[in-house]
Design a protein around this motif. Structure first.
Motif, PDB file in Angstrom:
ATOM      1  N   SER A  18       0.969  -1.158   0.054  1.00 53.66           N
ATOM      2  CA  SER A  18       0.179   0.101  -0.166  1.00 53.66           C
ATOM      3  C   SER A  18       0.956   1.211  -0.029  1.00 53.66           C
ATOM      4  N   SER A  19       1.897   1.227   0.624  1.00 55.43           N
ATOM      5  CA  SER A  19       2.763   2.529   0.814  1.00 55.43           C
ATOM      6  C   SER A  19       3.528   2.581  -0.561  1.00 55.43           C
ATOM      7  N   TYR A  20       3.884   1.628  -1.375  1.00 54.07           N
ATOM      8  CA  TYR A  20       4.415   1.826  -2.667  1.00 54.07           C
ATOM      9  C   TYR A  20       3.470   2.243  -3.736  1.00 54.07           C
ATOM     10  N   GLU A  21       1.993   1.619  -3.386  1.00 53.39           N
ATOM     11  CA  GLU A  21       1.111   2.378  -4.186  1.00 53.39           C
ATOM     12  C   GLU A  21       0.599   3.800  -4.086  1.00 53.39           C
ATOM     13  N   GLN A  22       0.682   4.197  -2.699  1.00 56.66           N
ATOM     14  CA  GLN A  22       0.490   5.506  -2.205  1.00 56.66           C
ATOM     15  C   GLN A  22       1.677   6.534  -3.141  1.00 56.66           C
ATOM     16  N   HIS A  23       2.847   5.862  -2.932  1.00 62.26           N
ATOM     17  CA  HIS A  23       4.159   6.686  -3.795  1.00 62.26           C
ATOM     18  C   HIS A  23       3.785   6.844  -5.111  1.00 62.26           C
ATOM     19  N   ILE A  24       3.290   5.913  -5.829  1.00 63.22           N
ATOM     20  CA  ILE A  24       2.992   5.942  -7.193  1.00 63.22           C
ATOM     21  C   ILE A  24       1.767   6.966  -7.500  1.00 63.22           C
ATOM     22  N   SER A  25       1.068   6.990  -6.780  1.00 62.83           N
ATOM     23  CA  SER A  25      -0.159   7.767  -6.876  1.00 62.83           C
ATOM     24  C   SER A  25       0.306   9.206  -6.479  1.00 62.83           C
ATOM     25  N   ASN A  26       1.045   9.544  -5.674  1.00 65.60           N
ATOM     26  CA  ASN A  26       1.568  10.857  -5.280  1.00 65.60           C
ATOM     27  C   ASN A  26       2.398  11.286  -6.704  1.00 65.60           C
ATOM     28  N   ILE A  27       3.439  10.621  -7.278  1.00 67.10           N
ATOM     29  CA  ILE A  27       4.108  10.986  -8.490  1.00 67.10           C
ATOM     30  C   ILE A  27       3.092  11.320  -9.558  1.00 67.10           C
ATOM     31  N   GLN A  28       1.846  10.437  -9.759  1.00 63.97           N
ATOM     32  CA  GLN A  28       1.014  10.557 -10.537  1.00 63.97           C
ATOM     33  C   GLN A  28       0.444  12.060 -10.783  1.00 63.97           C
ATOM     34  N   LYS A  29       0.052  12.193  -9.378  1.00 67.56           N
ATOM     35  CA  LYS A  29      -0.619  13.533  -9.008  1.00 67.56           C
ATOM     36  C   LYS A  29       0.395  14.655  -9.493  1.00 67.56           C
ATOM     37  N   LYS A  30       1.656  14.558  -8.847  1.00 69.85           N
ATOM     38  CA  LYS A  30       2.492  15.786  -9.669  1.00 69.85           C
ATOM     39  C   LYS A  30       2.760  15.852 -10.958  1.00 69.85           C
ATOM     40  N   ILE A  31       2.666  14.804 -11.584  1.00 73.48           N
ATOM     41  CA  ILE A  31       2.698  14.765 -12.951  1.00 73.48           C
ATOM     42  C   ILE A  31       1.590  15.592 -13.814  1.00 73.48           C
ATOM     43  N   ASN A  32       0.384  15.363 -13.347  1.00 69.93           N
ATOM     44  CA  ASN A  32      -0.693  15.991 -13.760  1.00 69.93           C
ATOM     45  C   ASN A  32      -0.823  17.402 -13.383  1.00 69.93           C
ATOM     46  N   ASP A  33      -0.479  17.880 -12.100  1.00 70.27           N
ATOM     47  CA  ASP A  33      -0.326  19.108 -11.543  1.00 70.27           C
ATOM     48  C   ASP A  33       0.603  19.990 -12.462  1.00 70.27           C
ATOM     49  N   THR A  34       1.847  19.191 -12.873  1.00 72.12           N
ATOM     50  CA  THR A  34       2.954  20.044 -13.724  1.00 72.12           C
ATOM     51  C   THR A  34       2.415  20.341 -14.988  1.00 72.12           C
ATOM     52  N   ILE A  35       1.543  19.349 -15.798  1.00 74.32           N
ATOM     53  CA  ILE A  35       1.162  19.491 -17.076  1.00 74.32           C
ATOM     54  C   ILE A  35      -0.063  20.576 -16.918  1.00 74.32           C
ATOM     55  N   ILE A  36      -0.729  20.769 -15.885  1.00 73.69           N
ATOM     56  CA  ILE A  36      -1.693  21.986 -15.920  1.00 73.69           C
ATOM     57  C   ILE A  36      -1.113  23.205 -15.530  1.00 73.69           C
ATOM     58  N   LYS A  37      -0.020  23.282 -14.698  1.00 74.21           N
ATOM     59  CA  LYS A  37       0.814  24.351 -14.724  1.00 74.21           C
ATOM     60  C   LYS A  37       1.412  25.025 -15.832  1.00 74.21           C
ATOM     61  N   ASN A  38       1.939  23.938 -16.438  1.00 71.05           N
ATOM     62  CA  ASN A  38       2.938  24.387 -17.537  1.00 71.05           C
ATOM     63  C   ASN A  38       1.684  24.897 -18.699  1.00 71.05           C
ATOM     64  N   ARG A  39       0.595  24.415 -18.932  1.00 71.28           N
ATOM     65  CA  ARG A  39      -0.401  25.127 -19.724  1.00 71.28           C
ATOM     66  C   ARG A  39      -0.649  26.369 -19.411  1.00 71.28           C
ATOM     67  N   GLU A  40      -0.589  26.907 -18.211  1.00 69.10           N
ATOM     68  CA  GLU A  40      -1.200  28.218 -17.883  1.00 69.10           C
ATOM     69  C   GLU A  40       0.127  29.112 -18.153  1.00 69.10           C
ATOM     70  N   ILE A  41       1.531  28.580 -17.758  1.00 71.64           N
ATOM     71  CA  ILE A  41       2.672  29.090 -17.946  1.00 71.64           C
ATOM     72  C   ILE A  41       2.783  29.791 -19.379  1.00 71.64           C
ATOM     73  N   TYR A  42       2.660  28.485 -20.402  1.00 69.20           N
ATOM     74  CA  TYR A  42       2.802  28.769 -21.838  1.00 69.20           C
ATOM     75  C   TYR A  42       1.682  29.332 -22.520  1.00 69.20           C
ATOM     76  N   GLU A  43       0.573  29.487 -21.789  1.00 69.24           N
ATOM     77  CA  GLU A  43      -0.809  30.196 -22.196  1.00 69.24           C
ATOM     78  C   GLU A  43      -1.414  29.124 -23.332  1.00 69.24           C
ATOM     79  N   ILE A  44      -1.197  27.778 -23.039  1.00 70.00           N
ATOM     80  CA  ILE A  44      -1.862  26.875 -23.898  1.00 70.00           C
ATOM     81  C   ILE A  44      -3.445  26.708 -23.502  1.00 70.00           C
ATOM     82  N   ASN A  45      -4.397  27.039 -24.317  1.00 74.17           N
ATOM     83  CA  ASN A  45      -5.720  26.787 -23.736  1.00 74.17           C
ATOM     84  C   ASN A  45      -6.374  26.212 -24.976  1.00 74.17           C
TER      85      ASN A  45
END
Length: 646
Positions: free
Chosen positions: A606-633
């Motif tokens: 379960s701890s390993y799955e939680q770790h993977i889940s946290n990494i996946q969330k960071k990736i998704n948040d990074t993509i959303i943030k980059n879209r805002e930075i580079y004004e891609i809508n």
């Protein structure tokens, strides 16, 4: 053609102290061109001498003016011992040989010593008096201009683009001559420095002769490289695009967007028409009626000629494809293919080193095509002759041409070549962007008729170059195709890699950014053929991994296209390095890249799955943030990219 070279030595400043007793210098200058040498008087005890010499006159042929550099040697006079060298200046005379050139070259030049570096400055004045030569068998190419820029300079307009030119010159490296064992390091360095200057001048003269034979007066996108092959020799090679250029009477007109381009904030349009046409061409030009840009049917010039167009049955080494397809695109694609093939059938290599083109000139872009080859330098039968190396490059270029044809394209734009050498192993690399060019604009592209050259409404929408040029039912590689997000008529790929600049008419959303990928792979330290085999086995996987990294980084930034892609492979004794650099953009015509999802087998923890889940969330948040930075809508795509997690 005889000419007269005049040189005057004016003054020096900030010279080094050569006499420790007086902390001063007794400097004089030797001026050498070819086998003739002049000397100034000795200016005693000064670090800022004022020679104000007479005009030294050299009577030479224009061929020597192109090949030979003007050598200026500054020395310290010694009465009871040999004179001490302070440094040298090499001046290329070629810029003074053009009709548009200044009458005199003057100014302060740094005095360079191969051991101590910069050692002061010297003020020199140089004049050239040249007689016109109408002899068609002449060996000089005076008047041909060379531009390293990959777009037509602002103060010129392109009348004709003739095609690809290349040349290669080989000589023995002074560092590996027997006399190098007994001469001083300074003498050895200067011997190589002088040879490099001589070979560079000879190379430009030979390429200029090819340009004159094709009817041109300039080389644009000129790329010159030196290959230090050790005992095999010293090689200087160059490629470029032969052109006929006319000078604009009003350079400001080059900033106006031609053909009613939809772009409103263009900073530079490389091909333009002078509203008050006055011809100011330097060198031979092809008279055309009020044209801005057209192609000459002459074949590209290279020593290796092929009588047939061999199609190699190789898998195309492409980045990602693009171009024109779909329900109504097949007849039009076949017509483009037929017309473009007819325009280029006389060319051995339909390559262009230019990366910027006028709106509508690029009909479709097929994607990156590349080829690499590993050679052994000690297998060259005659190192002093260029034939073996010519054959190597001809093989690479033929492979590039075949890859372009596999993508339904008959031209390669943004073309470049490079090498990486380690001991006896040499990696030859070539890359470009396969493209379909507008067949009507190959013949006429005047501003009055340019609007008629639009092949469909997609050109004005800025999406036609993204449409796939190859047959959707017979694709050369697996790709996910969708209908264009701008015109909704033709098929486009999900991602596009190119080596050119973004077309002026391209529909772009948001801002771009630099994207790089780096890779390092170990190899066994072997020699000879075993070493070459090990490198050959690694290269395809390295290029694949570099492209995979670029794809992941594009998706992480929410982008779908790369422009100006350059991949550099460097080889060492026990390691291979790869570096890929490009500019990432979001093309409105292409689909929005999906997300990145981590996938793979995971332990029941379960701890390993939680770790993977946290990494996946960071990736998704990074993509959303980059879209805002580079004004891609753009509209968000539902597709998801799966990333294996280990």
């Amino acid at each position: 053609m005889p000419g007269k070279l005049k040189v005057r030595i004016v003054a020096g400043r900030h010279l080094p102290v050569m006499d420790r007793a007086s902390d001063l210098t007794d400097a004089f200058v030797e001026v050498k061109f070819g086998n003739t040498t002049f000397k100034t008087d000795v200016f005693p005890k000064s670090l800022n001498p004022q020679w104000n010499s007479e005009w030294f006159k050299f009577e030479v042929d224009d061929e020597d003016l192109q090949d030979e550099p003007l050598q200026i040697t500054v020395l310290d006079h010694d009465t009871y011992s040999a004179n001490d060298a302070i440094g040298k200046v090499y001046i290329d005379i070629d810029p003074l040989l053009s009709n548009e050139a200044a009458a005199i070259l003057s100014g302060w030049f740094p005095i360079y010593d191969t051991i101590h570096g910069i050692r002061g400055e010297i003020n020199v004045m140089v004049k050239v008096d040249l007689f016109n030569d109408l002899n068609r068998f002449r060996q000089s190419s005076c008047g041909v201009k060379f531009f390293c820029t990959t777009s037509i300079p602002k103060c010129y307009k392109a009348v004709t683009i003739h095609g690809f030119v290349e040349e290669l010159v080989v000589n023995e490296d002074p560092e590996y001559q027997w006399i190098d064992r007994i001469r001083t390091p300074r003498a050895s360095n200067e011997a190589r420095q002088r040879l490099i200057s001589l070979m560079s001048g000879e190379l430009q003269r030979k390429i200029g002769l090819k340009v004159l034979e094709m009817g041109g007066n300039a080389v644009v996108g000129y790329l010159q490289c030196f290959d230090l092959e050790g005992e095999s020799g010293l090689v200087v090679r160059a490629i470029g695009t032969a052109c006929t250029l006319d000078k604009l009477s009003n350079p400001a007109t080059s900033l106006l967007p031609p053909c009613g381009s939809p772009s409103k904030d263009l900073k530079e349009v490389p091909f333009s028409e002078d509203p008050n046409p006055v011809t100011h061409s330097s060198g031979p030009s092809t008279p055309l009626k009020n044209q801005t840009y057209s192609f000459s049917p002459s074949k590209s010039y290279s020593r290796q000629s092929s009588s047939s167009d061999t199609d190699l049955s190789l898998t195309p080494k492409t980045g990602m494809g693009s171009g024109s397809g779909g329900k109504d695109g097949v007849p039009l694609k076949a017509l483009y293919r037929q017309q473009t093939q007819s325009a280029f059938e006389h060319r051995e290599f339909p390559f262009f080193t230019l990366t910027t083109f006028p709106p509508g000139f690029l009909v479709h872009v097929g994607g990156v095509v590349s080829a690499r080859s590993v050679k052994l330098l000690d297998r060259i039968h005659n190192p002093d002759e260029p034939e073996t190396r010519d054959a190597w490059w001809a093989e690479i270029r033929q492979e590039i041409k075949s890859h372009g044809k596999a993508l339904g394209c008959h031209a390669v734009v943004g073309y470049s070549e490079s090498t990486s050498i380690c001991e006896e192993v040499c990696i030859l690399s070539a890359s470009g962007t396969a493209a379909v060019l507008n067949p009507k604009m190959l013949q006429d592209c005047s501003t009055e008729g340019c609007s008629e050259h639009r092949l469909d409404d997609a050109s004005s929408l800025g999406c036609s170059f993204c449409h796939i040029p190859y047959d959707e039912l017979n694709m050369p590689f697996p790709a996910h195709l969708t209908y264009c997000y701008v015109c909704r008529k033709q098929k486009v790929p999900d991602v596009l890699f190119t080596t050119i600049e973004p077309p002026l008419e391209a529909a772009v959303t948001g801002k771009g950014c630099l994207i790089q990928a780096r890779l390092c792979r170990q190899k066994k330290k072997t020699q000879g053929e075993a070493n070459a085999t090990a490198i050959s086995n690694l290269l395809p996987f390295m290029e694949y991994e570099l492209h995979t990294q670029l794809m992941n980084k594009l998706k992480l930034r929410g982008m779908n296209a790369l422009f100006g892609l350059r991949i550099q492979i460097t080889v060492g004794e026990n390691m291979l390095m790869g570096l890929a650099s490009a500019t990432g953009l979001y093309l409105t015509a292409l689909p929005s890249p999906g997300g990145i999802q981590i996938a793979g087998k995971t332990p029941n923890d379960s701890s390993y799955e939680q770790h993977i889940s946290n990494i996946q969330k960071k990736i998704n948040d990074t993509i959303i943030k980059n879209r805002e930075i580079y004004e891609i809508n753009p509209p968000v795509s539902t597709s998801i990219f799966v990333c294996e997690y280990v």
